[in-house]
Enzyme design. Sequence first.
Site, mmCIF file in Angstrom:
data_model
loop_
_atom_site.group_PDB
_atom_site.id
_atom_site.type_symbol
_atom_site.label_atom_id
_atom_site.label_comp_id
_atom_site.label_asym_id
_atom_site.label_seq_id
_atom_site.Cartn_x
_atom_site.Cartn_y
_atom_site.Cartn_z
ATOM 1 N N VAL A 99 2.048 32.296 42.522
ATOM 2 C CA VAL A 99 1.257 32.878 41.431
ATOM 3 C C VAL A 99 1.125 31.899 40.276
ATOM 4 O O VAL A 99 0.028 31.691 39.745
ATOM 5 C CB VAL A 99 1.893 34.202 40.960
ATOM 6 C CG1 VAL A 99 1.116 34.767 39.769
ATOM 7 C CG2 VAL A 99 1.918 35.216 42.096
ATOM 8 N N SER A 103 1.224 28.624 40.116
ATOM 9 C CA SER A 103 0.321 27.508 40.378
ATOM 10 C C SER A 103 -1.132 27.959 40.395
ATOM 11 O O SER A 103 -2.032 27.234 39.946
ATOM 12 C CB SER A 103 0.680 26.843 41.717
ATOM 13 O OG SER A 103 0.620 27.772 42.786
ATOM 14 N N GLU A 139 -0.133 43.984 33.798
ATOM 15 C CA GLU A 139 -1.118 44.487 34.754
ATOM 16 C C GLU A 139 -0.799 44.068 36.179
ATOM 17 O O GLU A 139 -0.938 44.849 37.131
ATOM 18 C CB GLU A 139 -2.526 43.986 34.381
ATOM 19 C CG GLU A 139 -3.637 44.498 35.284
ATOM 20 C CD GLU A 139 -3.834 46.002 35.162
ATOM 21 O OE1 GLU A 139 -3.526 46.712 36.130
ATOM 22 O OE2 GLU A 139 -4.291 46.455 34.098
ATOM 23 N N VAL A 185 1.631 45.933 39.132
ATOM 24 C CA VAL A 185 1.258 47.023 40.040
ATOM 25 C C VAL A 185 -0.078 46.691 40.692
ATOM 26 O O VAL A 185 -1.102 46.606 40.015
ATOM 27 C CB VAL A 185 1.131 48.367 39.288
ATOM 28 C CG1 VAL A 185 0.778 49.479 40.276
ATOM 29 C CG2 VAL A 185 2.416 48.702 38.551
ATOM 30 N N GLY A 240 2.067 35.841 57.247
ATOM 31 C CA GLY A 240 2.449 35.635 55.855
ATOM 32 C C GLY A 240 2.391 36.878 54.998
ATOM 33 O O GLY A 240 2.590 36.804 53.778
ATOM 34 N N GLU A 281 7.746 38.911 54.046
ATOM 35 C CA GLU A 281 8.706 37.865 53.724
ATOM 36 C C GLU A 281 9.690 37.687 54.886
ATOM 37 O O GLU A 281 9.791 38.526 55.779
ATOM 38 C CB GLU A 281 9.491 38.263 52.462
ATOM 39 C CG GLU A 281 8.637 38.476 51.231
ATOM 40 C CD GLU A 281 8.088 37.189 50.642
ATOM 41 O OE1 GLU A 281 8.608 36.109 51.011
ATOM 42 O OE2 GLU A 281 7.142 37.270 49.850
ATOM 43 N N LYS A 340 6.863 50.114 41.624
ATOM 44 C CA LYS A 340 5.509 50.367 41.130
ATOM 45 C C LYS A 340 5.306 51.840 40.795
ATOM 46 O O LYS A 340 4.627 52.179 39.818
ATOM 47 C CB LYS A 340 4.499 49.894 42.174
ATOM 48 C CG LYS A 340 4.558 48.390 42.417
ATOM 49 C CD LYS A 340 3.765 47.966 43.637
ATOM 50 C CE LYS A 340 3.905 46.472 43.882
ATOM 51 N NZ LYS A 340 3.231 46.023 45.123
#
Length: 447
Positions: free
Chosen positions: A33, A35, A147, A150, A205, A208, A223
């Site tokens: 995220v 990068s 933001e 979730v 992918g 995990e 969430k």
Amino acid sequence: MTSSTAHPESTTHNPGRGDGEAVGIAILGHGTVGSEVLRLMEEHSDSLAHRIGGRMELRGVAVSDLEKPRLGVSRELLTDDAMTLINRDDVDIVVEVIGGIDYPRRVVLAALKAGKSVVTANKALVAAHADELAAAADAANVDLYFEAAVAAAIPVVGMLRRSLAGDQIERISGIVNGTTNFILDAMESTGAAYGDALAEATRLGYAEADPTADVEGHDAASKAAILASLGFHTRVNFNDVHCEGISKITADDISAASSAGYVIKLLAICERITDAEGNEAVSARVHPTLVPKEHPLASVNESYNAIFVEAEAAGRLMFYGNGAGGAPTASAVLGDMVGAARNKVHGGRAPGENTYANLPVADFGAVHTRYHIDMDVVDRTGVLAELAAKFAVRGISLKTVRQEESGEHSRLIVVTHSALESDLSATVDELTNSPDVKAVNSVIRLF
């Protein structure tokens, strides 16, 4: 139940710096995220400056390993000292995309107390410590945005904070974990077993190496806590959410659901409930759920997410899109950064947390649900009536009963009408211990 208090927004005036002033950005984390956030910042820098009224300027990126190659960021901007970075005078906004709880909590609190606005994508952090973070933001008169915590790019947090701020939310239901939705969708569309669908999700992918947080519902529960807190103006923490995962769902469960006109989804369900005396409470839960095929949530496939909101005045609304991944999550993070930067340039604050309602969080046993029970029973005359009587003792009525021959036993599939979770659970326990029931194969709640 966790007690909660309201955090009124600070009345201190934030005048803003005026058009053309730069806004200093510190990013904590440079993974998938982080990068992507940097790439989008650079690629759209001119356009973002017009939207904000001033340029966002990167002051530094905090990482844990300075020796690891970092594409897209100059070596001189890297640091392994996050605390020094966030306390710099030229940093206005701190973006946390590290993940985890303990260390991010320390650095985010330090940033807020230092007067920096914070943007985080960290659902676990927000679900566990939103009250503390909101109080720190109010005390320093700065923004706290989340933001991306979730459903990534789906703008559900902004919708609850702003668009539906004048309405009363009755229920929020949703598919908020892409990994489990991919697995369940693959099991339905191909007939695959759970283990095979999980292996495919891992290969592609979506899952995990350790998928526990996803498949056991923990990610969705974080969430759900955030959605319930925002929707019902009540502090709901992760530990308040009843949580069940999908690891026990079988191909037979998927097939039985389809035959009955349902699909199985892992849903986060947050709702306002009222007891017989008119007392309101909040319920938040995550579990596999039978969703009617005609419901909009049933058609959400692959790794997509969807949030279904029921409000008093607005009615039924659904928000659908990519709920995970580097680019969708970065989109939400960058949107929050633009909002926080505008406030630095033009003044003011974003809507803050407000838990004024302070409703109690209901015990899961007090929630009304419906059960789909699949069991093997002794094949003899009168067994159906005897088992039905066990439901009747607790006032549970049966909507449908289907009996199928299954070797030396009979397969009995029962769908109940709505009843207290505590009564339904106790009845299943009694069935499990009955000599007439050879096995309770599955118990799945209905939407």
